[in-house]
Write a protein that holds these residues in place. Structure first.
Motif, mmCIF file in Angstrom:
data_model
loop_
_atom_site.group_PDB
_atom_site.id
_atom_site.type_symbol
_atom_site.label_atom_id
_atom_site.label_comp_id
_atom_site.label_asym_id
_atom_site.label_seq_id
_atom_site.Cartn_x
_atom_site.Cartn_y
_atom_site.Cartn_z
ATOM 1 N N PRO A 1 -47.456 20.031 37.618
ATOM 2 C CA PRO A 1 -46.567 20.454 36.596
ATOM 3 C C PRO A 1 -45.195 21.006 36.492
ATOM 4 N N SER A 2 -45.277 22.070 37.506
ATOM 5 C CA SER A 2 -44.034 22.834 37.650
ATOM 6 C C SER A 2 -42.807 21.968 38.328
ATOM 7 N N PHE B 1 -49.288 25.632 29.287
ATOM 8 C CA PHE B 1 -49.847 24.733 30.288
ATOM 9 C C PHE B 1 -51.453 24.970 30.286
#
Length: 90
Positions: free
Chosen positions: A15-16, A75
């Motif tokens: 995700p990052s 998240f």
């Protein structure tokens, strides 16, 4: 098997490293941010602040750290929500 699960298992879901969505709203916010930073930098230079660019860089970097913390927490909450929804569906 679900592609998301495969990507997660094989380490392809990071995700990052996802890019920001380039929506009109995002572009407007990004432009406003850049204009504001440039205005502050210009004022600092007019006041002859010697390390103005370094100070602006430090502000930006510290905000990135704060933003990363907020995104990581969001998240984590999303994962928790997904797990709870998964339990309800069974």
């Amino acid at each position: 098997m679900n592609d998301f699960i495969k990507n997660l298992y094989f380490g392809r879901f990071i995700p990052s490293e996802k890019e920001m969505p380039y929506t009109k709203e995002y572009q407007t916010a990004l432009k406003y941010n850049e204009d504001t930073i440039n205005q502050v930098l210009q004022i600092m230079k007019e006041k002859q602040i010697q390390n103005s660019e370094k100070l602006i860089d430090e502000v930006i970097n510290s905000w990135i750290d704060v933003d990363n913390f907020a995104v990581l927490n969001a998240f984590e909450d999303g994962i928790k929500l997904g797990l709870e929804l998964g339990r309800l569906i069974k």
